[in-house]
Design an enzyme around this catalytic site. Structure first.
Site, PDB file in Angstrom:
ATOM      1  N   HIS A 118       0.813  -1.222   0.000  1.00  0.00           N
ATOM      2  CA  HIS A 118       0.000   0.000   0.000  1.00  0.00           C
ATOM      3  C   HIS A 118       0.845   1.270   0.000  1.00  0.00           C
ATOM      4  O   HIS A 118       1.888   1.351   0.638  1.00  0.00           O
ATOM      5  CB  HIS A 118      -0.933   0.010   1.222  1.00  0.00           C
ATOM      6  CG  HIS A 118      -0.194   0.042   2.533  1.00  0.00           C
ATOM      7  ND1 HIS A 118       0.142   1.214   3.165  1.00  0.00           N
ATOM      8  CD2 HIS A 118       0.282  -0.959   3.320  1.00  0.00           C
ATOM      9  CE1 HIS A 118       0.778   0.947   4.286  1.00  0.00           C
ATOM     10  NE2 HIS A 118       0.882  -0.361   4.405  1.00  0.00           N
ATOM     11  N   ASP A 119       0.376   2.253  -0.749  1.00  0.00           N
ATOM     12  CA  ASP A 119       0.909   3.616  -0.727  1.00  0.00           C
ATOM     13  C   ASP A 119       2.339   3.733  -1.233  1.00  0.00           C
ATOM     14  O   ASP A 119       3.015   4.728  -0.969  1.00  0.00           O
ATOM     15  CB  ASP A 119       0.796   4.222   0.685  1.00  0.00           C
ATOM     16  CG  ASP A 119      -0.631   4.262   1.194  1.00  0.00           C
ATOM     17  OD1 ASP A 119      -1.437   4.991   0.597  1.00  0.00           O
ATOM     18  OD2 ASP A 119      -0.946   3.550   2.172  1.00  0.00           O
ATOM     19  N   GLY A 136       5.063  -1.272   2.727  1.00  0.00           N
ATOM     20  CA  GLY A 136       4.228  -0.088   2.553  1.00  0.00           C
ATOM     21  C   GLY A 136       5.006   1.215   2.529  1.00  0.00           C
ATOM     22  O   GLY A 136       6.009   1.385   3.200  1.00  0.00           O
TER      23      GLY A 136
END
Length: 262
Positions: A118-119, A136
């Site tokens: 994520h991200d 992440g």
């Protein structure tokens, strides 16, 4: 070309010349650009934005739910640029409220079993070799190459034109233009071969080598090295980029190789 054995949500926005092979699943709130090919058994979930002329091979999962316990179901995206190849069983998770999106740029190659969490923000022309695992909120800048089976710690920043050896545990930021490897991860010289392939001149490469001699080979700490670099070396785009990268590092920058650590 829509395969009758694929499931495509009626709200998905797919360019007319996208090739979709059997047993593909495409959820709502998905956009796929023209010329892209989706291999069999690919799963593309809500929030995916895939560019033009991409090639996604069998078993990949795009825009899966973040593996972050702080995720609360908020809307978020995975954005993939044009001309990017995603090989077998790659997983790319969408963003969280932290940044709202996970990004993979143009002209990238993500080889089999790569995971992008994520991200993350992966730049253009990046190569992640087989089974690279990216935690992440990692940032990987343009033209970086990460060797197979490497693991990248959350929040790490990898600079432009970096080459990381296979099997490396990347726990610190890696500044632009260098090679890195060993355990713990250490500076292993300037990525001169990669830079020549990208039309850096011999003079530019020598200047970058001079900068990293101050950083890693003169026994200076980062503050002392930057002071010497700014005082003694001619200003250039490369010099300023390296200095800015080091000053902005959140996790700390890799060190020079110390055989006593091995």
């Amino acid at each position: 070309m829509k395969q009758p054995l694929a499931y495509i949500h009626p709200e998905a926005k797919i360019a007319p010349n996208v090739v979709i092979e059997p047993f593909v699943t495409i959820d709502k709130n998905v956009e796929i650009g023209e010329g892209t090919r989706i291999g069999s058994n690919v799963t593309i979930l809500e929030g995916a934005r895939i560019g033009k002329n991409c090639n996604i091979l069998p078993g990949a999962v795009i825009a899966g739910t973040p593996q972050d316990l702080k995720f609360e179901g908020e809307d978020s995206l995975v954005i993939i640029g044009d001309n990017t190849t995603i090989r077998e069983f790659v997983t790319i998770n969408r963003g969280t409220k932290s940044k709202g999106k996970t990004v993979v740029g143009n002209n990238c190659l993500l080889m089999a079993y790569v995971h992008v969490a994520h991200d993350c923000v992966v730049g253009n022309n990046v190569i992640l070799v087989n089974s690279v695992q990216v935690a992440g909120e990692v940032k990987i800048d343009d033209w970086a190459i990460v060797g197979g089976l490497s693991a990248i710690h959350q929040f790490v920043h990898i600079g432009k034109h970096v080459m990381i050896a296979g099997g490396t545990l990347v726990s610190k930021d890696v500044p632009p233009y260098v090679k890195a490897g060993r355990e713990p991860i250490s500076y292993a010289g300037v990525n001169s071969i990669g830079l020549r392939r990208r039309n850096f001149s011999n003079e530019q490469i020598r200047d970058i080598q001079d900068i990293y001699r101050f950083m890693f080979q003169k026994g200076l700490n980062n503050t002392q090295a930057i002071e010497r670099i700014e005082a003694e070396l001619t200003a250039s785009d490369e010099r300023d980029e390296i200095i800015l990268f080091i000053k902005n590092s959140q996790r700390g920058v890799i060190k020079g190789y110390n055989p006593d650590n091995s």
